[in-house]
Design a protein around this motif. Structure first.
Motif, PDB file in Angstrom:
ATOM      1  N   ALA A 191       0.838  -1.207   0.000  1.00  0.00           N
ATOM      2  CA  ALA A 191       0.000   0.000   0.000  1.00  0.00           C
ATOM      3  C   ALA A 191       0.869   1.252   0.000  1.00  0.00           C
ATOM      4  O   ALA A 191       0.692   2.156  -0.816  1.00  0.00           O
ATOM      5  N   THR A 192       1.818   1.297   0.928  1.00  0.00           N
ATOM      6  CA  THR A 192       2.808   2.385   1.020  1.00  0.00           C
ATOM      7  C   THR A 192       4.006   1.835   1.777  1.00  0.00           C
ATOM      8  O   THR A 192       3.836   1.201   2.824  1.00  0.00           O
ATOM      9  N   THR A 193       5.198   2.049   1.243  1.00  0.00           N
ATOM     10  CA  THR A 193       6.376   1.578   1.963  1.00  0.00           C
ATOM     11  C   THR A 193       6.627   2.438   3.198  1.00  0.00           C
ATOM     12  O   THR A 193       6.458   3.656   3.181  1.00  0.00           O
ATOM     13  N   PHE A 194       7.026   1.742   4.271  1.00  0.00           N
ATOM     14  CA  PHE A 194       7.341   2.433   5.530  1.00  0.00           C
ATOM     15  C   PHE A 194       8.290   1.539   6.317  1.00  0.00           C
ATOM     16  O   PHE A 194       8.105   0.331   6.360  1.00  0.00           O
ATOM     17  N   PRO A 195       9.333   2.128   6.917  1.00  0.00           N
ATOM     18  CA  PRO A 195       9.699   3.545   6.863  1.00  0.00           C
ATOM     19  C   PRO A 195      10.400   3.880   5.555  1.00  0.00           C
ATOM     20  O   PRO A 195      10.684   2.991   4.743  1.00  0.00           O
ATOM     21  N   LYS A 196      10.686   5.148   5.354  1.00  0.00           N
ATOM     22  CA  LYS A 196      11.481   5.588   4.219  1.00  0.00           C
ATOM     23  C   LYS A 196      12.945   5.682   4.645  1.00  0.00           C
ATOM     24  O   LYS A 196      13.250   5.795   5.837  1.00  0.00           O
ATOM     25  N   MET A 253       3.501   4.549 -12.366  1.00  0.00           N
ATOM     26  CA  MET A 253       3.969   4.080 -11.057  1.00  0.00           C
ATOM     27  C   MET A 253       3.721   5.146  -9.986  1.00  0.00           C
ATOM     28  O   MET A 253       3.651   6.337 -10.298  1.00  0.00           O
ATOM     29  N   PRO A 254       3.597   4.733  -8.731  1.00  0.00           N
ATOM     30  CA  PRO A 254       3.518   5.681  -7.628  1.00  0.00           C
ATOM     31  C   PRO A 254       4.907   5.998  -7.120  1.00  0.00           C
ATOM     32  O   PRO A 254       5.848   5.213  -7.300  1.00  0.00           O
ATOM     33  N   GLY A 255       5.060   7.127  -6.461  1.00  0.00           N
ATOM     34  CA  GLY A 255       6.326   7.434  -5.819  1.00  0.00           C
ATOM     35  C   GLY A 255       6.435   6.840  -4.437  1.00  0.00           C
ATOM     36  O   GLY A 255       7.535   6.670  -3.905  1.00  0.00           O
ATOM     37  N   HIS A 256       5.292   6.464  -3.836  1.00  0.00           N
ATOM     38  CA  HIS A 256       5.269   6.143  -2.400  1.00  0.00           C
ATOM     39  C   HIS A 256       5.417   4.665  -2.081  1.00  0.00           C
ATOM     40  O   HIS A 256       5.332   4.263  -0.923  1.00  0.00           O
ATOM     41  N   LYS A 257       5.652   3.832  -3.087  1.00  0.00           N
ATOM     42  CA  LYS A 257       5.834   2.404  -2.823  1.00  0.00           C
ATOM     43  C   LYS A 257       7.307   2.035  -3.012  1.00  0.00           C
ATOM     44  O   LYS A 257       8.157   2.470  -2.256  1.00  0.00           O
ATOM     45  N   GLY A 294       8.925  -5.092   2.666  1.00  0.00           N
ATOM     46  CA  GLY A 294       9.785  -4.068   2.095  1.00  0.00           C
ATOM     47  C   GLY A 294      11.223  -4.318   2.493  1.00  0.00           C
ATOM     48  O   GLY A 294      11.535  -5.256   3.254  1.00  0.00           O
ATOM     49  N   TYR A 295      12.100  -3.459   2.022  1.00  0.00           N
ATOM     50  CA  TYR A 295      13.533  -3.635   2.245  1.00  0.00           C
ATOM     51  C   TYR A 295      13.900  -3.573   3.728  1.00  0.00           C
ATOM     52  O   TYR A 295      14.890  -4.183   4.148  1.00  0.00           O
ATOM     53  N   PHE A 296      13.095  -2.888   4.521  1.00  0.00           N
ATOM     54  CA  PHE A 296      13.439  -2.705   5.933  1.00  0.00           C
ATOM     55  C   PHE A 296      12.798  -3.742   6.848  1.00  0.00           C
ATOM     56  O   PHE A 296      12.907  -3.644   8.069  1.00  0.00           O
ATOM     57  N   ASN A 297      12.141  -4.742   6.277  1.00  0.00           N
ATOM     58  CA  ASN A 297      11.627  -5.852   7.081  1.00  0.00           C
ATOM     59  C   ASN A 297      12.703  -6.906   7.290  1.00  0.00           C
ATOM     60  O   ASN A 297      13.732  -6.911   6.611  1.00  0.00           O
ATOM     61  N   SER A 298      12.443  -7.809   8.250  1.00  0.00           N
ATOM     62  CA  SER A 298      13.430  -8.838   8.591  1.00  0.00           C
ATOM     63  C   SER A 298      12.741 -10.179   8.802  1.00  0.00           C
ATOM     64  O   SER A 298      11.512 -10.266   8.887  1.00  0.00           O
ATOM     65  N   LYS A 299      13.537 -11.240   8.910  1.00  0.00           N
ATOM     66  CA  LYS A 299      12.983 -12.562   9.198  1.00  0.00           C
ATOM     67  C   LYS A 299      12.305 -12.591  10.561  1.00  0.00           C
ATOM     68  O   LYS A 299      11.352 -13.357  10.775  1.00  0.00           O
TER      69      LYS A 299
END
Length: 380
Positions: free
Chosen positions: A8-13, A195-199, A358-363
């Protein structure tokens, strides 16, 4: 909170996104391309520098073919409504978001025909089925690159080759793939890319992009001040001015530029590999949960970092509510603005619980989500 709603929206940036937006807002946020003073000129430099970064990321030869919009929905409306005319035929698929489906259905009122190519039960689209749907008056093919419901990837390069072969324009909705997967508009024969900028681009909400090949002349969807040809009372035909009437979201564009810089510095392959690893890890662990239903391909190489599930016949909204209230885990449930996709996978009535990484998630985030689903499943 464990944030697993990145589709929906990547977080955090990235931290540099916040810094870029704050610096713009405090230091030089005047109207770009309008006034002649130094603050306005700095704003204009930011707008054009970000346009250059977008062009670099997607191998767009001319940065002036990059149009700023407010989000992917805005981009798709401009592309679809600005291109199709009465008597035209458009091909799309059953895996599309309403941001594709609804503009096409609206154009039915003026005599634009459409064909919805059916996906299989995993959300896979056959390029051969796309080609079989072509008619004499087919003017446009529109497909997603990755389903926002089950993450299934579409072979956009194969479809781009089909479009080129038949002299048909190809529009790709990259809402779930831009900034994660390599997209080369030249090699893949993509005529328009929304494309959106916020994903995946890691920018703020209120930013979007539409790449338009300069050979295409879209009808503008709004007219007004552009800072160019101001002596005329008709809309200029210059790219990208024709489609960018009004004041830009300069702080948002500054943040978007910083997000793309982060992507280029980090490398798309590193980001994609991390998301694939998390996706496969969760797909492998989900069968540990009683009564779990998993939708879409079982390989992370065939899907983006989006996983849709249900527990038995329990309403998906109830599960998402409990994940949030009891375990502080953010997900999204329901129909995800993609009713034909849910009809395709058989979840139109129940909806589905969507986990998106997203990139900032972990196992560790995945482990906690699995634990939460186990506990919720036991209670039923």
């Amino acid at each position: 909170m464990i944030y697993l709603d990145n589709a929906a929206t990547t977080f955090p940036k990235p931290e540099k996104v916040y810094r870029a937006m704050d610096h713009c807002s405090r230091a030089y946020c005047a109207n770009p391309g309008r006034s002649g003073h130094k603050m306005a000129m700095e704003s204009a430099r930011t707008v054009e520098a970000t346009r250059d970064l977008v062009a670099k990321l997607f191998n767009i030869k001319n940065p002036m073919e990059v149009v700023y919009t407010f989000n992917a929905t805005d981009s798709l409306n401009l592309a679809i409504k600005g291109f199709l005319e009465t008597g035209d035929h458009v091909i799309t698929t059953t895996m599309e978001h309403n941001s594709v489906l609804r503009p096409i259905m609206e154009l039915e009122k003026i005599g634009v025909e459409h064909t919805f190519v059916q996906a299989d039960c995993e959300g896979k689209i056959s390029p051969k089925d796309i080609e079989s749907a072509i008619k004499k008056n087919t003017k446009l093919i529109v497909t997603t690159h990755a389903s926002n419901v089950v993450g299934t990837l579409v072979d956009i390069e194969a479809i781009g080759n089909i479009a080129k072969k038949h002299n048909i324009k190809y529009l790709v909705d990259a809402s779930q793939s831009a900034g994660i997967y390599d997209i080369d508009v030249q090699r893949m024969n993509i005529d328009m890319l929304a494309m959106p900028g916020h994903k995946g681009l890691l920018g703020p909400q209120g930013t979007g992009i539409l790449y338009v090949n300069d050979s295409i002349r879209l009808k503008s969807q709004r007219e007004g001040g552009t800072g160019s040809k101001s002596e005329d009372i008709i809309q200029p035909d210059l790219y990208p001015d024709k489609y960018e009437s009004g004041t830009h979201n300069t702080p948002g564009i500054a943040g978007l530029g910083a997000g793309i810089e982060f992507l280029l510095e980090t490398g798309l392959s590193r980001i994609r590999n991390h998301e694939e690893e998390l996706t496969q890890y969760m797909l492998d662990r989900l069968p540990e949960i009683d009564n779990i239903k998993i939708y879409g391909p079982r390989s992370s190489k065939e899907r983006s970092a989006v996983i849709a599930v249900n527990i038995g016949d329990i309403d998906s909204g109830e599960i998402t509510f409990r994940l949030d209230r009891e375990f502080d885990i953010a997900t999204r449930s329901g129909i995800h603005c993609a009713p034909l996709a849910h009809k395709t996978i058989g979840t139109l009535n129940q909806g589905a619980i969507r986990f998106s990484f997203g990139y900032f998630n972990s196992k560790d985030d995945v482990d906690k989500a699995i634990h939460a689903l186990k506990e919720i499943s036991k209670s039923y």
